[in-house]
Scaffold this active site. Structure first.
Site, PDB file in Angstrom:
ATOM      1  N   GLU A 242      42.085 100.923  32.820  1.00 50.55           N
ATOM      2  CA  GLU A 242      42.827 101.438  33.972  1.00 50.55           C
ATOM      3  C   GLU A 242      44.332 101.306  33.838  1.00 50.55           C
ATOM      4  O   GLU A 242      45.087 102.022  34.498  1.00 50.55           O
ATOM      5  CB  GLU A 242      42.371 100.742  35.251  1.00 50.55           C
ATOM      6  CG  GLU A 242      42.767  99.279  35.351  1.00 50.55           C
ATOM      7  CD  GLU A 242      42.384  98.674  36.700  1.00 50.55           C
ATOM      8  OE1 GLU A 242      43.291  98.247  37.416  1.00 50.55           O
ATOM      9  OE2 GLU A 242      41.190  98.646  37.037  1.00 50.55           O
TER      10      GLU A 242
ATOM     11  N   ARG B 250      36.903  93.264  38.125  1.00 48.49           N
ATOM     12  CA  ARG B 250      37.692  93.584  36.939  1.00 48.49           C
ATOM     13  C   ARG B 250      36.937  94.608  36.104  1.00 48.49           C
ATOM     14  O   ARG B 250      35.727  94.511  35.926  1.00 48.49           O
ATOM     15  CB  ARG B 250      37.991  92.329  36.110  1.00 48.49           C
ATOM     16  CG  ARG B 250      39.039  91.409  36.726  1.00 48.49           C
ATOM     17  CD  ARG B 250      40.415  92.067  36.730  1.00 48.49           C
ATOM     18  NE  ARG B 250      41.454  91.231  37.311  1.00 48.49           N
ATOM     19  CZ  ARG B 250      41.857  91.293  38.582  1.00 48.49           C
ATOM     20  NH1 ARG B 250      41.262  92.143  39.409  1.00 48.49           N
ATOM     21  NH2 ARG B 250      42.819  90.520  39.028  1.00 48.49           N
TER      22      ARG B 250
ATOM     23  N   HIS C 284      41.614 101.240  42.153  1.00 44.49           N
ATOM     24  CA  HIS C 284      41.989  99.840  42.389  1.00 44.49           C
ATOM     25  C   HIS C 284      42.667  99.678  43.748  1.00 44.49           C
ATOM     26  O   HIS C 284      43.728  99.076  43.879  1.00 44.49           O
ATOM     27  CB  HIS C 284      42.896  99.320  41.274  1.00 44.49           C
ATOM     28  CG  HIS C 284      42.797  97.835  41.071  1.00 44.49           C
ATOM     29  ND1 HIS C 284      42.747  97.248  39.830  1.00 44.49           N
ATOM     30  CD2 HIS C 284      42.737  96.813  41.960  1.00 44.49           C
ATOM     31  CE1 HIS C 284      42.664  95.928  39.961  1.00 44.49           C
ATOM     32  NE2 HIS C 284      42.654  95.659  41.251  1.00 44.49           N
TER      33      HIS C 284
ATOM     34  N   ASP D  81      35.902 100.461  41.564  1.00 42.05           N
ATOM     35  CA  ASP D  81      37.295 100.442  42.012  1.00 42.05           C
ATOM     36  C   ASP D  81      38.198  99.965  40.884  1.00 42.05           C
ATOM     37  O   ASP D  81      39.412  99.925  41.036  1.00 42.05           O
ATOM     38  CB  ASP D  81      37.453  99.521  43.229  1.00 42.05           C
ATOM     39  CG  ASP D  81      38.846  99.587  43.838  1.00 42.05           C
ATOM     40  OD1 ASP D  81      39.336 100.713  44.056  1.00 42.05           O
ATOM     41  OD2 ASP D  81      39.456  98.524  44.080  1.00 42.05           O
TER      42      ASP D  81
END
Length: 329
Positions: A263, A234, A295, A258
């Site tokens: 985001e 996260r 992600h 990632d």
């Protein structure tokens, strides 16, 4: 059961449609995220299906209740974007997908490690331009390096097994140690020791008040100079600005992300023709020793199929009033 599917991309629709076929579910697909701005779309639906960046706060949940929605079926493992207390008070059942494909995320974490270490992202562009010089592409052997894994649930455990295969010394931190990992040669130690001893630190823990900004200037001070930080869990586990400061100082030698705290404003969308209104994120992308992906750690055929199958199963379990271990409220 009429289900409104939010944050739905074409690949979501394809897999959900396949597994919902002949299952007494009527699925309607919306590319927009669920929030107060889009709450009017849920009118006439019995359930909603959401993803990681939908904003399912107390106000949204109250509106869902008023619209007659009885079920929230998350298509992800994390649920920090849902006010579970509000859902419980409103009598709305919340389900998630706790185990969609641990190896997909674990393997992506390893991909980030390998990319940063061997600088394949830079080498690719050099060769495309006819530049075959090796200067600046030096890496290191993973064998014998100390890897710290924070969080050893399904994904963390898969990551540890992979790194043991590389011949790494694997150190772990988790509130609930895994005897299986211990038997495989992993060692559980205190969090501060993870910081002090690890050459590579990979985050696989959930986001909660105790882990928010786990990687910050204070924890970074305890780490080796040139440490590699990997986050596929996260975004808010890492304090982005303080990570940038550590990149400037050399405390962080490699950063692979990632996920990103902000985001929800940019990921899963084509922003190539837009100016990204996030100066911290834009600055982070300028570092040659930073690799960011959007992600995509979960994004494999196996994971998407399992997410769709489990989501449909969660909806049917609720419709048929059956017990379900994946129920959060």
């Amino acid at each position: 059961m009429k289900v409104a599917v939010f944050s739905c991309k074409p690949y979501d629709k394809r897999t959900l449609t396949t597994f919902a076929n002949d299952k007494q579910l009527s699925m309607s697909y919306f590319e927009s995220r669920l929030s107060m701005e889009t709450i009017s779309l849920v009118k006439g639906f019995d359930a909603v299906s959401c993803f990681v960046n939908d904003d399912i706060n107390a106000e949204v949940i109250q509106c869902l209740k008023q619209q007659g929605v009885k079920t929230i079926a998350l298509r992800c493992a994390g649920f920090n974007n849902v006010d579970l207390d509000a859902a419980q008070k409103q009598g709305i059942k919340v389900f998630h997908v706790p185990d969609y494909s641990p190896t997909s995320v674990a393997e992506h974490a390893v991909a980030l490690i390998m990319t940063l270490n061997r600088k394949t992202h830079r080498a690719y562009h050099r060769v495309k331009e006819g530049n075959f010089a090796l200067e600046g592409l030096m890496g290191f052997n993973l064998e014998g390096k100390t890897v710290g894994c924070i969080g050893t649930g399904r994904i963390g455990a898969a990551f540890c097994r992979i790194m043991k295969g590389f011949g790494c010394r694997v150190l772990c931190y988790d509130l609930f140690p895994s005897q299986e990992l211990i038997d495989q040669g992993c060692q559980y130690i205190a969090l501060d020791e993870i910081y002090q001893k690890s050459d590579i630190i990979s985050l696989h823990c959930p986001l909660n008040p105790s882990t928010h900004h786990l990687i910050n200037k204070h924890s970074l001070e305890k780490m080796k100079d040139g440490v590699m930080i990997i986050n596929t869990s996260r975004g808010a586990l890492v304090h982005a600005q303080e990570a940038i400061d550590a990149l400037y100082s050399g405390k962080i030698g490699y950063l692979g992300l990632d996920v990103y705290e902000q985001e929800n404003k940019i990921f899963f969308e084509d922003m190539s023709s837009h100016i990204i209104q996030d100066s911290v994120f834009q600055l982070m992308l300028t570092f040659p020793n930073v690799v960011v992906t959007g992600h995509q750690g979960y994004f494999t055929i196996e994971a998407l199929n399992h997410i769709a199958e489990t989501t449909i199963d969660n909806l049917l379990h609720h419709q048929n009033d059956k017990n379900n271990s994946r129920q959060l409220t």
